[in-house]
Design an enzyme around this catalytic site. Structure first.
Site, short mmCIF file in Angstrom:
data_model
loop_
_atom_site.label_atom_id
_atom_site.label_comp_id
_atom_site.label_asym_id
_atom_site.label_seq_id
_atom_site.Cartn_x
_atom_site.Cartn_y
_atom_site.Cartn_z
CG ASP A 183 3.89 1.13 7.26
OD1 ASP A 183 2.81 0.19 7.26
OD2 ASP A 183 4.20 1.77 8.25
CG HIS A 184 1.55 -4.56 5.59
ND1 HIS A 184 2.50 -4.87 6.92
CD2 HIS A 184 0.44 -5.13 6.04
CE1 HIS A 184 1.82 -5.20 7.95
NE2 HIS A 184 0.61 -5.59 7.45
CG HIS A 246 2.46 -1.16 10.84
ND1 HIS A 246 2.73 -1.05 9.86
CD2 HIS A 246 2.68 -2.46 11.42
CE1 HIS A 246 3.41 -2.27 9.52
NE2 HIS A 246 3.15 -3.09 10.34
#
Ligand code: BG6
Length: 492
Positions: A183-184, A246
């Protein structure tokens, strides 16, 4: 002595989907920058694998052009010429076991002995199971003295059932501790700084609870519309694209209990506890606590269905039912094509119980964590306005990364995540149970939206702050979205 994480062996990074956008835009610039900072393993290879036919030289050229367009830093051709010989390419078919056997012998030839291998899946998740199965069948996942790890890009499933099925498939060949789900947002410095703000200081923790906090607002607003991804996005929508991962990750970091230590197991245990303390909504609760909307003109975007009901914006009211947070609303919102790019978390504290000063305006304190852009933290409090008898004015204590650490201090999130995967630290990656628990919160909302079409799909003007319904959601509780006001504080 080298880094013990690499156990003295050469490390090979194999990228599946190597001819795609992610490799050019993010992965190679990040690996190159790690190399420039001397953080890559001493001996390493990067081997691209993909459907496109390239020679290794053509691959290097393709990446060099990508670097010039996308790297967020300047580099010299000399630096590139030292890095480039580590890059190799192999074309093949993801579903053909033969191609995996020949990849295996190609890698063995390049490595010339025992090596660590990091397999990066930079492609759609529908391809993960067959690639992992072929890696397994070609005996590439066996750990002897070298380790084997797999990085999986998002989206991880489209609902709880598909995420569980995907977990089942990957667990057939890999242990959970070999799996790194990206999950960047967790690779962003400012997102990690949520934990540092909370747990590297003592002043916040005593008031970080329902006794002092009125509510929390989490906004991830994007200026861009759906752009070239419209075809993909129309089948996905904002809840799957931004909330399941996010937004819920941000919520867990704000709401979690202090972990026993900053390691992957402890940290992720606490995050799962937060998600488990949120009750999945009933259809009635979905109509009361959620807003879904689409920007005007979305249906005219190329590759979007003319009658699409895919939401490009959502706002949710969520409660974390535990001792710390019972009764404190968390308002989450995210949308495409909004007034500006702005990701921030606002903690609004309770008002003082009593107006002591005759001209006092009752303003609550707020703490704003600016995740992007203009990364920083503001604490707003009331001060006596000079030369008045008893008037108060809101003032800010401010911290900005650019001022405190310099503009270039914030690296690309993929740099951190790739480095952590190489070093075997899974703290900033999502665990199987975490992904599934997050989906179990999103599924009932999706079902009510998609099957019952409730609440009705609202619309909003592109480049606005979203639909009126999202303002009503907070107005119903006697509150309002604070970010516009907060961003004006930056302009003073
Ligand atoms: C991705 C979503 O995960 O995050 C995109 O799929 C979105 O739709 C992007 O644009 C936002 O990331 P960032 O880092 O620009 O905030």
């Amino acid at each position: 002595m080298g880094n013990p994480a690499y156990n003295g062996l050469l490390t090979t990074i194999v990228i599946f989907g190597a001819s795609g956008d992610l490799t050019r835009r993010k992965l190679i610039p990040s690996l190159f920058n790690l190399f420039r900072k001397r953080r890559t393993p001493k001996k390493f290879l990067i081997v691209g694998f993909g459907g496109t036919v390239f020679s290794s030289d053509q691959f290097r050229q393709h990446l060099n052009t990508g670097m010039k367009e996308h790297a967020g830093f300047n580099f010299t051709e000399e630096e590139w010429s030292i890095f480039a010989p580590n890059l190799h390419y192999r074309s093949g078919n993801y579903s053909d076991l033969k191609d995996f056997h020949s990849l295996a012998s190609h890698l063995e030839g390049l490595e010339g002995g025992e090596a660590n291998r990091l397999f990066y899946m930079a492609l759609p998740p529908s391809l993960f199971p067959s690639i992992i199965q072929n890696l397994d069948a070609s005996r590439q996942l066996i750990e002897n003295s070298g380790w084997r790890r797999v990085v999986l890009e998002k989206p991880f499933g489209t609902d709880r059932a598909s995420a569980a099925e995907l977990n089942f498939q990957v667990h057939r060949a890999l242990n959970e501790n070999q799996i790194y789900r990206i999950d960047h947002y967790l690779g962003k410095e400012t997102v990690q700084n949520i934990l540092f703000t909370r747990f590297a200081n003592t002043i916040f923790e005593p008031i970080w609870n329902r006794n002092y906090i009125d509510h929390v607002q989490i906004t991830v607003a994007e200026k861009v519309g759906v752009e070239h991804r419209a075809g993909f996005y129309d089948g996905v929508g904002v809840l799957r694209d931004m909330f399941q991962n996010h937004l819920l990750q941000l919520l867990t970091l704000v709401a979690m209990e202090p972990p026993a230590s900053f390691n992957a197991q402890h940290l992720r245990n606490e995050k799962v506890k937060v998600l488990s303390a949120i009750q999945p909504m009933t259809p009635e609760q979905v109509s009361l606590n959620t807003v879904r909307a689409q920007y005007k003109g979305y249906r005219e975007e190329p590759e979007v269905r003319g009658d699409s009901t895919t939401p490009t914006y959502a706002a949710l009211r969520v409660y974390v039912n535990n001792w710390r947070w019972k009764g404190v609303p968390f308002y989450l919102r995210s949308g495409k094509h909004m007034a500006e790019k702005q990701s921030q978390i606002i903690i609004q504290f309770k008002e003082p119980p009593l107006a002591m000063f005759p001209m006092q305006t009752m303003k609550p304190n707020i703490l704003v964590l600016y995740l992007q852009p203009d990364e920083g933290v503001h604490l707003r409090f009331e001060a006596k306005a000079p030369d008045t008898v008893a008037e108060t004015r809101s003032v800010d204590m401010e911290f900005h990364y650019a001022e405190a650490f310099g503009r270039t201090a914030i690296p690309e999130s993929y740099e951190r995540l790739l480095l952590d995967a190489l070093q075997g630290d899974a703290s900033l990656f999502t665990r199987a149970d975490e992904v599934e628990t997050a989906w179990s919160l999103i599924d009932p909302i999706l079902q009510t939206w998609e099957v019952h079409q409730t609440p009705p799909l609202a619309t909003y003007r592109p480049d606005s702050w979203g639909p009126a319904e999202a303002y009503d959601l907070l107005a119903h509780d006697g509150r309002r979205w604070l970010n516009e006001e907060a961003s004006r504080m930056l302009d003073k």
